[in-house]
Design a protein around this motif. Structure first.
Motif, short mmCIF file in Angstrom:
data_model
loop_
_atom_site.label_atom_id
_atom_site.label_comp_id
_atom_site.label_asym_id
_atom_site.label_seq_id
_atom_site.Cartn_x
_atom_site.Cartn_y
_atom_site.Cartn_z
N ARG A 374 0.74 -1.08 -0.01
CA ARG A 374 -0.05 0.03 -0.02
C ARG A 374 0.83 1.22 -0.08
O ARG A 374 1.76 1.58 0.77
CB ARG A 374 -1.06 -0.06 1.08
CG ARG A 374 -1.95 -0.95 1.12
CD ARG A 374 -2.94 -0.93 2.25
NE ARG A 374 -3.95 -1.83 1.94
CZ ARG A 374 -5.16 -1.76 1.30
NH1 ARG A 374 -5.19 -0.70 0.66
NH2 ARG A 374 -6.11 -2.67 1.11
N HIS A 376 1.20 5.71 -1.07
CA HIS A 376 0.16 7.05 -1.02
C HIS A 376 -0.05 7.24 -2.58
O HIS A 376 -1.23 7.55 -2.84
CB HIS A 376 1.13 8.13 -0.58
CG HIS A 376 1.31 7.93 0.95
ND1 HIS A 376 0.19 7.73 1.79
CD2 HIS A 376 2.14 8.06 1.84
CE1 HIS A 376 0.56 7.88 3.09
NE2 HIS A 376 1.85 7.81 3.08
N ASP A 377 0.79 7.04 -3.52
CA ASP A 377 0.58 7.37 -5.09
C ASP A 377 1.19 6.23 -5.81
O ASP A 377 2.65 6.27 -6.08
CB ASP A 377 1.17 8.81 -5.29
CG ASP A 377 0.58 9.17 -6.73
OD1 ASP A 377 0.83 8.55 -7.56
OD2 ASP A 377 0.03 10.58 -6.75
N ILE A 378 0.36 5.62 -6.35
CA ILE A 378 0.96 4.24 -6.98
C ILE A 378 1.77 4.71 -8.30
O ILE A 378 2.63 4.15 -8.77
CB ILE A 378 -0.39 3.51 -7.50
CG1 ILE A 378 -0.97 2.65 -6.27
CG2 ILE A 378 0.32 2.50 -8.55
CD1 ILE A 378 -2.04 1.89 -6.74
N GLY A 379 1.09 5.72 -8.96
CA GLY A 379 2.00 6.36 -10.32
C GLY A 379 3.12 6.71 -9.95
O GLY A 379 4.18 6.63 -10.70
N ASP A 380 3.39 7.85 -8.83
CA ASP A 380 4.60 8.10 -8.65
C ASP A 380 5.67 7.12 -8.23
O ASP A 380 6.56 7.31 -8.86
CB ASP A 380 4.39 9.13 -7.50
CG ASP A 380 3.72 10.48 -7.92
OD1 ASP A 380 3.58 10.85 -9.10
OD2 ASP A 380 3.49 11.27 -6.94
N GLY A 415 -0.30 -1.20 -10.73
CA GLY A 415 -1.37 -1.01 -9.66
C GLY A 415 -2.44 -1.89 -9.81
O GLY A 415 -2.85 -2.26 -10.89
N PRO A 420 -6.57 -0.59 -3.82
CA PRO A 420 -5.54 0.43 -4.05
C PRO A 420 -4.17 0.07 -3.52
O PRO A 420 -3.81 0.59 -2.46
CB PRO A 420 -6.19 1.39 -3.00
CG PRO A 420 -6.86 0.60 -1.96
CD PRO A 420 -7.40 -0.43 -2.60
N SER A 450 8.01 5.74 -1.09
CA SER A 450 6.75 5.82 -0.54
C SER A 450 6.44 6.68 0.73
O SER A 450 5.78 7.25 1.00
CB SER A 450 5.63 4.61 -0.48
OG SER A 450 6.47 3.80 0.59
#
Length: 452
Positions: A374, A376-380, A415, A420, A450
Protein backbone atom coordinates in the motif's frame (compact mmCIF):
# COMPACT_ATOMS: atom_id res chain seq x y z
CA UNK A 1 -19.91 11.41 -11.19
CA UNK A 2 -17.86 8.29 -10.55
CA UNK A 3 -19.13 5.46 -8.35
CA UNK A 4 -16.48 3.69 -6.23
CA UNK A 5 -17.86 0.20 -6.86
CA UNK A 6 -17.27 0.47 -10.63
CA UNK A 7 -13.81 -0.97 -11.25
CA UNK A 8 -11.77 -1.47 -14.42
CA UNK A 9 -13.64 -4.59 -15.53
CA UNK A 10 -16.40 -5.33 -13.05
CA UNK A 11 -18.38 -3.94 -10.11
CA UNK A 12 -17.27 -4.58 -6.55
CA UNK A 13 -17.70 -2.88 -3.20
CA UNK A 14 -18.67 -3.06 0.42
CA UNK A 15 -22.38 -3.58 1.12
CA UNK A 16 -24.31 -1.35 1.67
CA UNK A 17 -21.91 1.64 1.65
CA UNK A 18 -20.59 1.21 -1.90
CA UNK A 19 -23.06 -1.29 -3.37
CA UNK A 20 -26.69 -1.72 -2.37
CA UNK A 21 -30.08 -2.72 -3.74
CA UNK A 22 -30.90 0.78 -5.01
CA UNK A 23 -27.73 0.84 -7.08
CA UNK A 24 -28.44 -2.70 -8.32
CA UNK A 25 -31.94 -1.64 -9.38
CA UNK A 26 -30.58 1.33 -11.31
CA UNK A 27 -27.96 -0.90 -12.91
CA UNK A 28 -30.70 -3.22 -14.16
CA UNK A 29 -32.42 -0.25 -15.79
CA UNK A 30 -29.13 1.00 -17.24
CA UNK A 31 -28.16 -2.42 -18.62
CA UNK A 32 -31.56 -2.78 -20.31
CA UNK A 33 -31.51 0.73 -21.78
CA UNK A 34 -27.92 0.49 -23.02
CA UNK A 35 -27.86 -3.04 -24.49
CA UNK A 36 -31.58 -3.61 -25.27
CA UNK A 37 -31.62 -7.34 -24.33
CA UNK A 38 -34.75 -9.47 -24.49
CA UNK A 39 -33.62 -12.14 -21.99
CA UNK A 40 -30.97 -11.88 -19.26
CA UNK A 41 -29.79 -14.62 -16.86
CA UNK A 42 -28.79 -13.77 -13.28
CA UNK A 43 -26.84 -15.91 -10.83
CA UNK A 44 -25.31 -15.31 -7.41
CA UNK A 45 -22.65 -16.68 -5.13
CA UNK A 46 -23.11 -17.51 -1.44
CA UNK A 47 -22.88 -14.04 0.14
CA UNK A 48 -25.75 -12.99 2.42
CA UNK A 49 -26.41 -9.87 0.32
CA UNK A 50 -26.57 -11.79 -2.95
CA UNK A 51 -30.28 -12.62 -3.06
CA UNK A 52 -31.36 -9.03 -2.34
CA UNK A 53 -29.02 -7.61 -4.98
CA UNK A 54 -30.19 -10.18 -7.53
CA UNK A 55 -33.84 -9.33 -6.91
CA UNK A 56 -33.18 -5.58 -7.16
CA UNK A 57 -31.23 -6.07 -10.38
CA UNK A 58 -34.09 -8.17 -11.75
CA UNK A 59 -36.61 -5.45 -10.89
CA UNK A 60 -34.60 -2.94 -12.91
CA UNK A 61 -34.40 -5.22 -15.93
CA UNK A 62 -38.07 -6.16 -15.74
CA UNK A 63 -39.03 -2.48 -15.50
CA UNK A 64 -37.65 -2.08 -19.02
CA UNK A 65 -39.40 -5.15 -20.40
CA UNK A 66 -36.61 -7.71 -20.05
CA UNK A 67 -37.33 -11.38 -19.35
CA UNK A 68 -35.18 -12.47 -16.39
CA UNK A 69 -33.94 -16.02 -15.74
CA UNK A 70 -32.88 -16.84 -12.16
CA UNK A 71 -29.97 -19.29 -12.04
CA UNK A 72 -29.90 -19.15 -8.25
CA UNK A 73 -26.75 -20.15 -6.38
CA UNK A 74 -23.99 -20.90 -8.87
CA UNK A 75 -20.47 -20.03 -9.96
CA UNK A 76 -19.49 -17.23 -12.29
CA UNK A 77 -18.52 -19.78 -14.95
CA UNK A 78 -22.08 -21.13 -14.84
CA UNK A 79 -23.37 -17.61 -15.49
CA UNK A 80 -20.99 -17.36 -18.47
CA UNK A 81 -22.28 -20.75 -19.66
CA UNK A 82 -25.86 -19.47 -19.45
CA UNK A 83 -24.92 -16.47 -21.60
CA UNK A 84 -23.76 -18.85 -24.33
CA UNK A 85 -27.15 -20.58 -24.58
CA UNK A 86 -29.51 -19.81 -27.47
CA UNK A 87 -32.00 -17.03 -26.81
CA UNK A 88 -30.07 -15.43 -23.92
CA UNK A 89 -28.85 -11.90 -24.64
CA UNK A 90 -26.76 -11.31 -21.53
CA UNK A 91 -25.97 -12.48 -18.03
CA UNK A 92 -24.79 -11.03 -14.74
CA UNK A 93 -23.06 -12.83 -11.87
CA UNK A 94 -23.60 -11.31 -8.42
CA UNK A 95 -20.30 -12.06 -6.70
CA UNK A 96 -17.32 -10.50 -4.96
CA UNK A 97 -15.12 -13.52 -5.68
CA UNK A 98 -12.42 -13.78 -2.98
CA UNK A 99 -13.41 -10.70 -0.96
CA UNK A 100 -14.86 -10.87 2.59
CA UNK A 101 -18.54 -11.61 3.15
CA UNK A 102 -19.53 -7.95 3.58
CA UNK A 103 -18.46 -7.27 -0.02
CA UNK A 104 -20.37 -8.06 -3.17
CA UNK A 105 -20.19 -7.18 -6.84
CA UNK A 106 -21.23 -8.00 -10.38
CA UNK A 107 -19.58 -9.42 -13.47
CA UNK A 108 -21.45 -8.50 -16.63
CA UNK A 109 -21.50 -10.12 -20.05
CA UNK A 110 -23.59 -9.86 -23.18
CA UNK A 111 -24.78 -12.65 -25.48
CA UNK A 112 -22.16 -15.36 -26.11
CA UNK A 113 -20.49 -14.20 -22.85
CA UNK A 114 -18.90 -11.15 -24.50
CA UNK A 115 -17.47 -9.18 -21.54
CA UNK A 116 -18.62 -5.75 -20.44
CA UNK A 117 -15.55 -3.87 -19.21
CA UNK A 118 -14.38 -0.30 -18.90
CA UNK A 119 -13.59 -0.30 -22.62
CA UNK A 120 -16.84 -1.94 -23.73
CA UNK A 121 -19.76 -0.38 -21.90
CA UNK A 122 -19.05 -0.40 -18.17
CA UNK A 123 -18.21 3.32 -18.05
CA UNK A 124 -21.42 4.08 -19.97
CA UNK A 125 -23.40 2.03 -17.44
CA UNK A 126 -21.71 3.89 -14.59
CA UNK A 127 -22.79 7.25 -16.05
CA UNK A 128 -26.35 6.04 -16.52
CA UNK A 129 -26.54 4.65 -12.98
CA UNK A 130 -25.13 7.87 -11.51
CA UNK A 131 -27.70 9.94 -13.39
CA UNK A 132 -30.68 7.86 -12.26
CA UNK A 133 -32.63 8.61 -9.09
CA UNK A 134 -34.71 5.56 -8.25
CA UNK A 135 -35.18 3.21 -5.34
CA UNK A 136 -35.52 -0.54 -5.58
CA UNK A 137 -38.98 -2.04 -5.03
CA UNK A 138 -39.33 -4.24 -1.95
CA UNK A 139 -41.55 -6.82 -3.65
CA UNK A 140 -40.33 -10.13 -5.12
CA UNK A 141 -39.73 -9.83 -8.88
CA UNK A 142 -41.28 -12.27 -11.33
CA UNK A 143 -38.34 -14.33 -12.60
CA UNK A 144 -38.12 -17.77 -14.20
CA UNK A 145 -36.02 -20.25 -12.24
CA UNK A 146 -33.79 -22.22 -14.64
CA UNK A 147 -30.75 -24.49 -14.45
CA UNK A 148 -28.24 -25.35 -17.17
CA UNK A 149 -26.04 -27.42 -14.83
CA UNK A 150 -26.62 -30.83 -16.43
CA UNK A 151 -25.63 -29.54 -19.87
CA UNK A 152 -22.69 -27.72 -18.32
CA UNK A 153 -21.40 -30.90 -16.67
CA UNK A 154 -21.55 -32.62 -20.06
CA UNK A 155 -19.58 -29.71 -21.54
CA UNK A 156 -16.86 -30.01 -18.89
CA UNK A 157 -16.57 -33.75 -19.38
CA UNK A 158 -16.08 -33.14 -23.09
CA UNK A 159 -12.58 -31.79 -22.39
CA UNK A 160 -11.49 -35.21 -21.11
CA UNK A 161 -10.83 -38.67 -22.45
CA UNK A 162 -12.38 -40.41 -19.47
CA UNK A 163 -11.17 -43.83 -20.61
CA UNK A 164 -7.63 -42.69 -19.74
CA UNK A 165 -8.36 -41.32 -16.28
CA UNK A 166 -6.83 -43.11 -13.30
CA UNK A 167 -8.58 -43.46 -9.90
CA UNK A 168 -6.74 -40.50 -8.41
CA UNK A 169 -7.31 -39.33 -4.86
CA UNK A 170 -8.00 -35.58 -4.92
CA UNK A 171 -8.56 -33.11 -2.07
CA UNK A 172 -11.16 -30.52 -3.07
CA UNK A 173 -11.60 -27.39 -0.92
CA UNK A 174 -14.60 -25.27 -1.89
CA UNK A 175 -13.86 -22.73 0.85
CA UNK A 176 -17.59 -22.67 1.73
CA UNK A 177 -18.10 -20.88 -1.58
CA UNK A 178 -20.27 -21.87 -4.53
CA UNK A 179 -18.11 -24.71 -5.90
CA UNK A 180 -19.56 -27.55 -3.81
CA UNK A 181 -22.76 -28.23 -5.79
CA UNK A 182 -20.90 -28.42 -9.12
CA UNK A 183 -18.27 -30.75 -7.66
CA UNK A 184 -21.12 -32.99 -6.48
CA UNK A 185 -22.64 -32.94 -9.97
CA UNK A 186 -19.32 -33.90 -11.59
CA UNK A 187 -18.37 -36.59 -9.10
CA UNK A 188 -20.51 -39.52 -10.41
CA UNK A 189 -18.95 -39.22 -13.88
CA UNK A 190 -15.32 -39.32 -12.68
CA UNK A 191 -13.22 -42.20 -11.30
CA UNK A 192 -11.64 -39.98 -8.64
CA UNK A 193 -11.90 -40.31 -4.88
CA UNK A 194 -12.73 -36.78 -3.72
CA UNK A 195 -11.85 -35.70 -0.18
CA UNK A 196 -14.11 -32.70 0.43
CA UNK A 197 -13.13 -29.77 2.67
CA UNK A 198 -15.32 -26.79 3.66
CA UNK A 199 -17.74 -28.14 1.11
CA UNK A 200 -21.07 -26.65 2.17
CA UNK A 201 -21.90 -23.20 0.73
CA UNK A 202 -21.90 -20.66 3.56
CA UNK A 203 -21.61 -16.95 2.80
CA UNK A 204 -20.41 -16.20 6.32
CA UNK A 205 -17.16 -18.02 5.38
CA UNK A 206 -16.70 -19.66 8.80
CA UNK A 207 -13.25 -20.99 7.84
CA UNK A 208 -11.97 -17.69 6.45
CA UNK A 209 -12.46 -15.83 3.19
CA UNK A 210 -12.09 -18.11 0.15
CA UNK A 211 -8.83 -16.72 -1.20
CA UNK A 212 -6.19 -19.45 -1.64
CA UNK A 213 -3.69 -16.86 -2.87
CA UNK A 214 -3.25 -15.87 0.80
CA UNK A 215 -0.53 -18.12 2.25
CA UNK A 216 -2.41 -18.46 5.55
CA UNK A 217 -5.38 -19.99 3.68
CA UNK A 218 -3.38 -22.77 2.04
CA UNK A 219 -2.42 -24.92 5.01
CA UNK A 220 -5.73 -26.77 5.40
CA UNK A 221 -5.60 -28.03 1.80
CA UNK A 222 -1.88 -28.82 1.98
CA UNK A 223 -2.26 -30.76 5.24
CA UNK A 224 -5.20 -32.74 3.87
CA UNK A 225 -3.21 -33.72 0.77
CA UNK A 226 -0.42 -35.05 2.96
CA UNK A 227 -2.76 -36.71 5.48
CA UNK A 228 -4.74 -38.54 2.79
CA UNK A 229 -1.71 -39.19 0.55
CA UNK A 230 -3.61 -37.53 -2.26
CA UNK A 231 -2.40 -37.13 -5.83
CA UNK A 232 -3.65 -33.57 -6.13
CA UNK A 233 -5.21 -30.78 -4.11
CA UNK A 234 -7.61 -28.17 -5.50
CA UNK A 235 -8.92 -25.05 -3.77
CA UNK A 236 -11.30 -22.44 -5.19
CA UNK A 237 -12.23 -18.84 -4.52
CA UNK A 238 -15.82 -17.86 -3.66
CA UNK A 239 -17.34 -17.92 -7.15
CA UNK A 240 -14.90 -20.66 -8.31
CA UNK A 241 -13.81 -18.93 -11.48
CA UNK A 242 -10.27 -19.66 -10.25
CA UNK A 243 -8.80 -22.91 -8.96
CA UNK A 244 -5.50 -23.27 -7.14
CA UNK A 245 -3.50 -26.47 -7.24
CA UNK A 246 -1.33 -28.37 -4.75
CA UNK A 247 0.97 -31.22 -5.73
CA UNK A 248 1.14 -34.62 -4.07
CA UNK A 249 3.50 -33.29 -1.37
CA UNK A 250 1.01 -30.56 -0.41
CA UNK A 251 3.13 -27.84 -2.02
CA UNK A 252 1.20 -24.91 -3.50
CA UNK A 253 1.85 -24.52 -7.23
CA UNK A 254 2.02 -20.92 -8.41
CA UNK A 255 -0.56 -20.30 -11.14
CA UNK A 256 2.23 -19.14 -13.45
CA UNK A 257 3.53 -22.69 -13.91
CA UNK A 258 0.04 -24.05 -14.53
CA UNK A 259 -0.34 -21.58 -17.41
CA UNK A 260 2.63 -23.15 -19.20
CA UNK A 261 1.44 -26.67 -18.41
CA UNK A 262 -2.06 -26.09 -19.79
CA UNK A 263 -0.77 -24.18 -22.81
CA UNK A 264 1.34 -27.18 -23.82
CA UNK A 265 -1.53 -29.60 -23.23
CA UNK A 266 -3.86 -27.60 -25.46
CA UNK A 267 -1.21 -26.99 -28.14
CA UNK A 268 -0.78 -30.77 -28.31
CA UNK A 269 -4.42 -30.90 -29.41
CA UNK A 270 -4.17 -27.96 -31.82
CA UNK A 271 -0.70 -27.30 -33.16
CA UNK A 272 0.14 -23.70 -34.01
CA UNK A 273 -2.49 -22.13 -31.78
CA UNK A 274 -2.25 -18.75 -30.11
CA UNK A 275 -1.82 -18.43 -26.35
CA UNK A 276 -2.60 -15.24 -24.41
CA UNK A 277 -0.64 -14.39 -21.27
CA UNK A 278 -0.41 -11.42 -18.92
CA UNK A 279 2.75 -9.32 -18.44
CA UNK A 280 3.42 -10.04 -14.77
CA UNK A 281 5.41 -13.26 -15.28
CA UNK A 282 6.24 -14.26 -18.85
CA UNK A 283 9.50 -16.09 -19.55
CA UNK A 284 8.37 -19.62 -18.71
CA UNK A 285 5.13 -19.27 -20.70
CA UNK A 286 6.81 -17.76 -23.75
CA UNK A 287 9.52 -20.42 -23.83
CA UNK A 288 7.11 -23.34 -23.48
CA UNK A 289 4.58 -22.01 -25.99
CA UNK A 290 7.20 -21.42 -28.67
CA UNK A 291 8.75 -24.85 -28.06
CA UNK A 292 5.29 -26.41 -28.51
CA UNK A 293 4.80 -24.62 -31.83
CA UNK A 294 2.38 -21.99 -30.54
CA UNK A 295 2.37 -18.20 -30.63
CA UNK A 296 2.53 -16.35 -27.29
CA UNK A 297 0.66 -13.03 -27.19
CA UNK A 298 0.78 -10.57 -24.29
CA UNK A 299 -2.34 -8.82 -22.99
CA UNK A 300 -3.11 -6.37 -20.24
CA UNK A 301 -3.95 -8.06 -16.93
CA UNK A 302 -7.61 -8.59 -16.06
CA UNK A 303 -10.35 -11.00 -17.07
CA UNK A 304 -12.22 -8.64 -19.38
CA UNK A 305 -9.03 -7.56 -21.17
CA UNK A 306 -7.79 -11.12 -21.63
CA UNK A 307 -11.15 -12.28 -22.98
CA UNK A 308 -11.33 -9.41 -25.44
CA UNK A 309 -7.81 -10.16 -26.71
CA UNK A 310 -8.60 -13.87 -26.99
CA UNK A 311 -11.58 -13.13 -29.19
CA UNK A 312 -9.55 -10.77 -31.37
CA UNK A 313 -6.81 -13.41 -31.84
CA UNK A 314 -9.05 -16.51 -31.77
CA UNK A 315 -6.63 -17.87 -29.18
CA UNK A 316 -7.17 -21.42 -27.96
CA UNK A 317 -6.15 -20.62 -24.38
CA UNK A 318 -5.18 -17.73 -22.13
CA UNK A 319 -3.72 -17.79 -18.66
CA UNK A 320 -2.83 -15.38 -15.88
CA UNK A 321 -0.46 -16.10 -13.02
CA UNK A 322 -3.34 -15.21 -10.67
CA UNK A 323 -4.99 -18.54 -11.64
CA UNK A 324 -7.44 -17.20 -14.20
CA UNK A 325 -7.54 -19.65 -17.12
CA UNK A 326 -9.47 -18.91 -20.33
CA UNK A 327 -10.62 -21.31 -23.03
CA UNK A 328 -11.78 -20.65 -26.57
CA UNK A 329 -14.18 -23.59 -26.41
CA UNK A 330 -15.77 -22.02 -23.33
CA UNK A 331 -16.67 -18.78 -25.08
CA UNK A 332 -13.16 -17.39 -24.48
CA UNK A 333 -14.09 -17.09 -20.78
CA UNK A 334 -12.23 -17.88 -17.57
CA UNK A 335 -13.08 -21.14 -15.89
CA UNK A 336 -12.16 -22.75 -12.57
CA UNK A 337 -13.24 -26.30 -13.43
CA UNK A 338 -11.51 -27.09 -16.72
CA UNK A 339 -7.95 -26.52 -15.37
CA UNK A 340 -8.03 -29.07 -12.55
CA UNK A 341 -9.77 -31.61 -14.76
CA UNK A 342 -7.08 -31.21 -17.44
CA UNK A 343 -4.29 -31.47 -14.85
CA UNK A 344 -5.88 -34.63 -13.43
CA UNK A 345 -5.94 -36.04 -16.95
CA UNK A 346 -2.26 -35.11 -17.44
CA UNK A 347 -1.31 -36.87 -14.20
CA UNK A 348 -3.28 -39.92 -15.35
CA UNK A 349 -1.93 -40.12 -18.89
CA UNK A 350 1.68 -39.16 -18.19
CA UNK A 351 1.87 -41.33 -15.08
CA UNK A 352 3.90 -38.51 -13.53
CA UNK A 353 3.14 -36.63 -10.34
CA UNK A 354 2.27 -32.94 -10.56
CA UNK A 355 5.55 -32.09 -8.83
CA UNK A 356 7.39 -33.81 -11.69
CA UNK A 357 5.27 -32.07 -14.34
CA UNK A 358 6.17 -28.57 -13.08
CA UNK A 359 9.38 -29.07 -11.06
CA UNK A 360 11.85 -28.41 -13.86
CA UNK A 361 10.03 -25.21 -14.82
CA UNK A 362 9.99 -24.00 -11.20
CA UNK A 363 13.77 -24.43 -11.03
CA UNK A 364 14.30 -22.85 -14.45
CA UNK A 365 12.24 -19.73 -13.65
CA UNK A 366 11.98 -19.06 -9.90
CA UNK A 367 9.45 -16.36 -9.00
CA UNK A 368 8.72 -14.12 -6.04
CA UNK A 369 4.97 -14.64 -6.03
CA UNK A 370 2.84 -11.51 -6.16
CA UNK A 371 3.73 -9.07 -3.37
CA UNK A 372 1.40 -6.20 -2.45
CA UNK A 373 2.34 -2.82 -1.02
CA UNK A 374 0.00 0.00 0.00
CA UNK A 375 1.51 3.32 -1.10
CA UNK A 376 0.29 6.91 -1.18
CA UNK A 377 0.58 7.42 -4.96
CA UNK A 378 0.86 4.32 -7.13
CA UNK A 379 1.75 6.26 -10.29
CA UNK A 380 4.55 8.21 -8.64
CA UNK A 381 6.14 5.07 -7.18
CA UNK A 382 6.01 3.21 -10.51
CA UNK A 383 7.57 6.20 -12.30
CA UNK A 384 10.34 6.49 -9.70
CA UNK A 385 11.18 2.78 -9.90
CA UNK A 386 11.29 2.97 -13.70
CA UNK A 387 13.68 5.92 -13.59
CA UNK A 388 15.95 3.98 -11.25
CA UNK A 389 16.11 0.75 -13.29
CA UNK A 390 15.64 1.93 -16.89
CA UNK A 391 19.26 2.92 -17.68
CA UNK A 392 20.54 -0.67 -17.40
CA UNK A 393 17.43 -2.41 -18.78
CA UNK A 394 17.43 -4.64 -21.85
CA UNK A 395 13.76 -3.79 -22.50
CA UNK A 396 10.89 -1.84 -20.97
CA UNK A 397 7.19 -2.53 -21.58
CA UNK A 398 4.13 -0.55 -20.45
CA UNK A 399 1.35 -3.00 -21.34
CA UNK A 400 0.33 -3.01 -17.67
CA UNK A 401 2.23 -0.84 -15.22
CA UNK A 402 5.89 -1.29 -16.11
CA UNK A 403 7.80 -4.47 -16.98
CA UNK A 404 11.58 -4.13 -16.98
CA UNK A 405 13.83 -6.92 -18.25
CA UNK A 406 17.52 -7.63 -17.85
CA UNK A 407 19.56 -10.55 -19.14
CA UNK A 408 18.97 -12.81 -16.15
CA UNK A 409 15.97 -11.33 -14.30
CA UNK A 410 12.88 -9.20 -14.84
CA UNK A 411 10.05 -7.61 -12.87
CA UNK A 412 6.59 -6.17 -13.33
CA UNK A 413 5.21 -3.40 -11.13
CA UNK A 414 1.56 -2.37 -11.52
CA UNK A 415 -1.37 -0.93 -9.66
CA UNK A 416 -4.23 -3.29 -8.87
CA UNK A 417 -7.43 -2.99 -10.91
CA UNK A 418 -9.55 -3.87 -7.88
CA UNK A 419 -7.68 -2.61 -4.79
CA UNK A 420 -5.60 0.49 -3.86
CA UNK A 421 -2.32 -1.43 -3.82
CA UNK A 422 0.88 -1.79 -5.80
CA UNK A 423 1.69 -5.32 -7.02
CA UNK A 424 5.21 -6.61 -7.63
CA UNK A 425 6.31 -9.79 -9.44
CA UNK A 426 9.93 -10.81 -9.96
CA UNK A 427 11.39 -13.76 -11.87
CA UNK A 428 14.90 -14.91 -12.76
CA UNK A 429 16.63 -17.47 -14.96
CA UNK A 430 18.01 -20.48 -13.09
CA UNK A 431 18.92 -18.42 -10.01
CA UNK A 432 16.65 -18.43 -6.98
CA UNK A 433 19.07 -16.39 -4.90
CA UNK A 434 19.22 -13.65 -7.55
CA UNK A 435 15.41 -13.54 -7.64
CA UNK A 436 15.25 -13.19 -3.86
CA UNK A 437 17.96 -10.54 -3.74
CA UNK A 438 16.35 -8.42 -6.45
CA UNK A 439 12.93 -8.79 -4.81
CA UNK A 440 14.27 -7.50 -1.49
CA UNK A 441 16.04 -4.67 -3.29
CA UNK A 442 12.88 -3.60 -5.09
CA UNK A 443 10.73 -3.75 -1.96
CA UNK A 444 13.26 -1.61 -0.07
CA UNK A 445 13.23 0.92 -2.91
CA UNK A 446 9.42 1.01 -3.03
CA UNK A 447 9.22 1.51 0.73
CA UNK A 448 11.80 4.29 0.65
CA UNK A 449 10.07 6.10 -2.22
CA UNK A 450 6.64 5.84 -0.58
CA UNK A 451 7.98 7.42 2.62
CA UNK A 452 9.30 10.53 0.88
Amino acid sequence: MSLPCFKAYDIRGRVPDELNTDLAYRLGIAYAEHFHPRTVALGRDVRPSGEGLLQALAHGLIARGVRVLDLGLCGTEEVYWAAQQPGIDGAIAITASHNPSDYNGMKLVRASAVPVSGDSGLRDLERRVAALDARAPTTTPRMEAVSFRDAYVRHLLGYLDRTRLKPLRIVVNAGNGAAGPLIDALEPALPFELIKLHHEPDGRFPHGIPNPLLPENRSVTAEAVRAHRADLGVAWDGDFDRCFLFDETGSFIEGYYIVGLLACALLAREEGGKIIHDPRLTWNTIELVRAAGGTPIQSKTGHAFIKERMRAENAIYGGEMSAHHYFRDFGYCDNGSIPWLLVAELISTSERALSALVGERQRRYPVSGEINRRVHDIGDVIAAIERRYAPAAASIDHTDGVSIEFADWRFNLRGSNTEPVLRLNVEARDDTELMRRRTEELLAAIDAISRT
